[in-house]
Design a protein around this motif. Structure first.
Motif, PDB file in Angstrom:
ATOM      1  N   GLN A  16     -58.949 -66.141 -30.053  1.00 34.40           N
ATOM      2  CA  GLN A  16     -57.584 -66.813 -30.174  1.00 34.40           C
ATOM      3  C   GLN A  16     -56.911 -66.157 -28.954  1.00 34.40           C
ATOM      4  O   GLN A  16     -56.179 -66.474 -28.174  1.00 34.40           O
ATOM      5  N   LEU A  17     -56.845 -65.123 -29.402  1.00 35.59           N
ATOM      6  CA  LEU A  17     -55.872 -63.683 -28.301  1.00 35.59           C
ATOM      7  C   LEU A  17     -56.512 -63.608 -26.619  1.00 35.59           C
ATOM      8  O   LEU A  17     -55.744 -63.462 -26.369  1.00 35.59           O
TER       9      LEU A  17
ATOM     10  N   GLU B 258     -48.772 -56.409 -24.415  1.00 36.51           N
ATOM     11  CA  GLU B 258     -48.627 -56.850 -25.886  1.00 36.51           C
ATOM     12  C   GLU B 258     -49.558 -57.604 -26.014  1.00 36.51           C
ATOM     13  O   GLU B 258     -49.859 -56.737 -27.673  1.00 36.51           O
ATOM     14  N   ILE B 259     -50.230 -58.229 -25.610  1.00 34.84           N
ATOM     15  CA  ILE B 259     -52.030 -59.181 -26.098  1.00 34.84           C
ATOM     16  C   ILE B 259     -52.611 -57.540 -26.487  1.00 34.84           C
ATOM     17  O   ILE B 259     -53.276 -58.128 -26.874  1.00 34.84           O
TER      18      ILE B 259
ATOM     19  N   ALA C 160     -56.401 -54.782 -29.109  1.00 36.09           N
ATOM     20  CA  ALA C 160     -56.940 -53.440 -29.694  1.00 36.09           C
ATOM     21  C   ALA C 160     -56.992 -52.899 -30.629  1.00 36.09           C
ATOM     22  O   ALA C 160     -58.408 -52.391 -31.465  1.00 36.09           O
ATOM     23  N   LYS C 161     -55.723 -53.491 -31.119  1.00 33.11           N
ATOM     24  CA  LYS C 161     -56.076 -53.383 -32.758  1.00 33.11           C
ATOM     25  C   LYS C 161     -56.971 -53.855 -33.894  1.00 33.11           C
ATOM     26  O   LYS C 161     -57.617 -54.110 -34.995  1.00 33.11           O
TER      27      LYS C 161
ATOM     28  N   LYS D  66     -60.667 -52.720 -36.018  1.00 34.02           N
ATOM     29  CA  LYS D  66     -60.391 -53.535 -37.446  1.00 34.02           C
ATOM     30  C   LYS D  66     -61.897 -54.126 -37.888  1.00 34.02           C
ATOM     31  O   LYS D  66     -62.448 -54.114 -38.245  1.00 34.02           O
ATOM     32  N   LEU D  67     -62.041 -54.397 -36.541  1.00 36.82           N
ATOM     33  CA  LEU D  67     -64.045 -55.202 -36.129  1.00 36.82           C
ATOM     34  C   LEU D  67     -65.073 -54.002 -36.465  1.00 36.82           C
ATOM     35  O   LEU D  67     -66.351 -54.056 -37.114  1.00 36.82           O
ATOM     36  N   ALA D  68     -64.077 -53.107 -36.093  1.00 39.32           N
ATOM     37  CA  ALA D  68     -65.658 -52.332 -35.488  1.00 39.32           C
ATOM     38  C   ALA D  68     -66.478 -51.579 -37.371  1.00 39.32           C
ATOM     39  O   ALA D  68     -66.982 -51.259 -37.625  1.00 39.32           O
ATOM     40  N   LYS D  69     -64.963 -51.885 -37.842  1.00 38.69           N
ATOM     41  CA  LYS D  69     -65.263 -50.914 -39.428  1.00 38.69           C
ATOM     42  C   LYS D  69     -66.193 -52.405 -40.372  1.00 38.69           C
ATOM     43  O   LYS D  69     -66.881 -52.038 -41.364  1.00 38.69           O
TER      44      LYS D  69
END
Length: 595
Positions: free
Chosen positions: A564-565, A580-581, A586-587, A591-594
């Motif tokens: 969506q982003l 900003e997007i 990046a954030k 998180k997905l990398a975990k």
């Protein structure tokens, strides 16, 4: 697996056959032998013909002809294979099995640790019982009086009282137990304060205490009942699952059931949902009662029941839709060779309500009128359809014939099909042909029922299992926050909302209660949720599977947000907003990398 002869000799030496048999029946000594009415399954007699010879360490029944040593006796009574019986007797004698490949010191350490925890829970139970005679326990005794629980019942169940937060841990400390041991067996919990200091407190403080005792007579956990409504507290609470207490392998009151079988024999067992129901039913004179404590029935519980009687009478709350949701669990009992009958209670009433309002005799009549499981299935199914409507009647016939076609004997199928024919004004011959077509693998024509929506990526399956674990109050599911996740199906979202509402209000949400809130179409998905754990619960990888499902769901959530982003980024022209997007992307990517 061959067992060393010296080990078997020592096992028999430490398990005197008179002591072992004496747990199942009353032995009377005559001469050099002990006599009793035969306790072996399938044999009922009034004149004692069962003898135990202590010198020779063997038993023999001159009525049914069976006999053998202490291992044979336990195999027969507990429905175990040879190794299972040896393991049972080894545990009774405090011996380690020779196939245990851990070193001796580790085995001995584990046994001492377990014995220590069992000693702690026993001392805690005695402490609670003693509390009941304290003047401060007046609210607890008033509640028992209000429920009509007799003193002998209080004694039989070891019911006690928690008076405050700290008297239990203080008492256990005085007995030499450590805080770690109190936490390990679940009787206490730890609170960490803002300044980093901590304290332990009674996990069930202020409640009426009901000890949970296994079939060997050991206290393995506790249940607690609030005496008055509190907005932030659940009415019923159990101590957490531990190495002593695994909820789905335990049946409440199995210890008293074992005593009843030894004393009077058993032809059937009454199964209720909660421990207060079991106490009320026992108090009314029905000693053959156990409780599933709100969990879905498991194969382990079914096999445990089978050791004691061939028939189980299911006496759950008088809630039609709720009872429908339990049918799959009842089929587990049936698949283990038990005869299952369902007690039909008045709508909205539980066994305790029936006994208190109408008396023990009325409840006994309901037990006598209990329905075989297949008849109960058909009764519940019939309520879903309007038989005066042609289309609805056809759907009912189709589904009913499917249920009947599964029955094992031709005579039973014929009887059920004739009843169905009378109910629907349909000829027996046409129904019989439909049943034969189903048995041979041919489909019968009917409008297709609602289908369960599956997903190629396994998200639906993961969501269902997480919801199912939460509905069944699995310990590992209690920390999952449903507010932070949007399920991919409206029915699943509805279930999640109900669970969260219950948590916020301090109320346990039961599957039988939730089922009543869905219409017929929604029940298809709801039943899919309830059945999602059938092949997982009770396995060694149960907790890991839950974690994998949560990971899959959270990964899917993050991937959806990322997509969506990216869409928003492509459509955005403002440079600052694009920055900003990019930061947000990046954030999420981190998180997905975990996962």
């Amino acid at each position: 697996m061959a067992l060393d002869e010296k080990f078997i000799e020592e096992l028999k030496l430490k398990n005197n056959i008179v002591d072992i048999v004496g747990k199942y029946c009353v032995l009377k000594k005559r001469g050099n032998s002990h006599w009793a009415c035969c306790p072996l399954p399938g044999h009922s007699e009034r004149t004692p013909s069962f003898t135990v010879n202590e010198a020779g360490q063997f038993f023999k029944c001159f009525g049914c002809g069976r006999g053998g040593d202490v291992i044979t006796f336990i195999r027969t009574m507990e429905n175990l294979d040879y190794i299972g019986a040896v393991r049972y007797l080894a545990e009774n004698a405090g011996m380690a099995m020779p196939d245990d490949d851990r070193d001796y010191k580790k085995r001995e350490s584990d046994k001492q640790s377990r014995d220590r925890l069992l000693s702690l829970t026993k001392d805690a139970a005695l402490f609670y019982v003693h509390n009941l005679s304290d003047p401060k326990a007046k609210p607890h005794n008033d509640y028992l009086a209000f429920r009509g629980i007799e003193r002998r019942t209080v004694t039989a169940f070891g019911i006690g009282a928690s008076l405050d937060m700290f008297s239990l841990p203080n008492y256990l400390k005085s007995k030499g137990y450590t805080e770690e041991e109190m936490l390990k067996c679940g009787v206490c919990q730890k609170k960490v304060k803002d300044d980093g200091s901590s304290y332990v407190y009674d996990a069930l403080w202020g409640r009426l205490i009901i000890p949970i005792i296994n079939n060997l007579g050991c206290v393995i956990a506790f249940g607690g009942r609030l005496l008055e409504k509190k907005p932030d507290f659940a009415k019923y609470k159990n101590t957490q699952e531990t190495e002593l207490f695994i909820k789905n392998r335990t049946l409440y009151n199995i210890n008293n059931l074992k005593k009843e079988k030894a004393k009077n024999g058993l032809s059937s067992i009454i199964m209720v949902e909660g421990y207060m129901d079991a106490i009320s039913v026992f108090n009314a004179g029905f000693r053959n009662v156990v409780a599933s404590m709100g969990t879905s029935l498991t194969t382990e519980q079914a096999r445990l029941l089978k050791r004691f009687a061939p028939t189980v009478l299911i006496s759950y709350d008088g809630d039609g839709a709720g009872q429908k949701a339990t049918i799959r669990g009842l089929e587990i009992l049936q698949n283990e060779g038990l005869e299952v009958r369902v007690v039909t209670l008045p709508e909205g009433l539980d066994p305790d309500d029936v006994i208190r309002k109408f008396g023990a005799e009325a409840y006994g009549k309901l037990l006598e009128d209990s329905l075989p499981l297949v008849d109960f299935k058909l009764r519940i199914l019939k309520k879903e359809f309007n038989l005066s409507d042609t289309s609805e009647r056809r759907k009912y016939i189709t589904e009913a014939v499917k249920v009947i076609a599964e029955r094992p004997t031709e005579s039973e199928r014929e009887d059920l099909l004739r009843k169905l024919g009378r109910d629907t004004d349909t000829t027996y011959e046409s129904l019989r042909r439909d049943a034969e077509n189903i048995a041979s693998g041919k489909a019968i024509e009917a409008e297709k029922p609602a289908e369960i929506r599956e997903s190629k990526d396994g998200i639906a399956e993961a969501e269902r299992f997480v919801l199912c674990a939460a509905l069944l109050d699995k310990q590992y599911a209690q920390a999952f926050n449903f507010c932070g996740y949007d399920f991919s199906d409206p029915v699943r979202n509805k279930i999640a909302d109900l669970i969260e509402d219950g948590r916020e209000n301090g109320k346990r949400v039961f599957p039988s209660t939730v089922a009543t809130l869905f219409d017929t179409g929604e029940l298809v998905e709801y039943n899919a949720v309830l059945s999602s754990g059938d092949n997982v619960f009770g396995s060694d990888g149960e907790t890991r599977y839950f974690s994998d499902c949560v990971s899959k769901m959270m990964k899917n959530k993050l991937e959806t947000e990322l997509a969506q982003l990216n869409e928003v980024f492509r459509a955005e022209t403002d440079t600052e907003k694009r920055k900003e997007i990019v930061g947000a992307i990046a954030k999420i990517t981190a998180k997905l990398a975990k996962y």
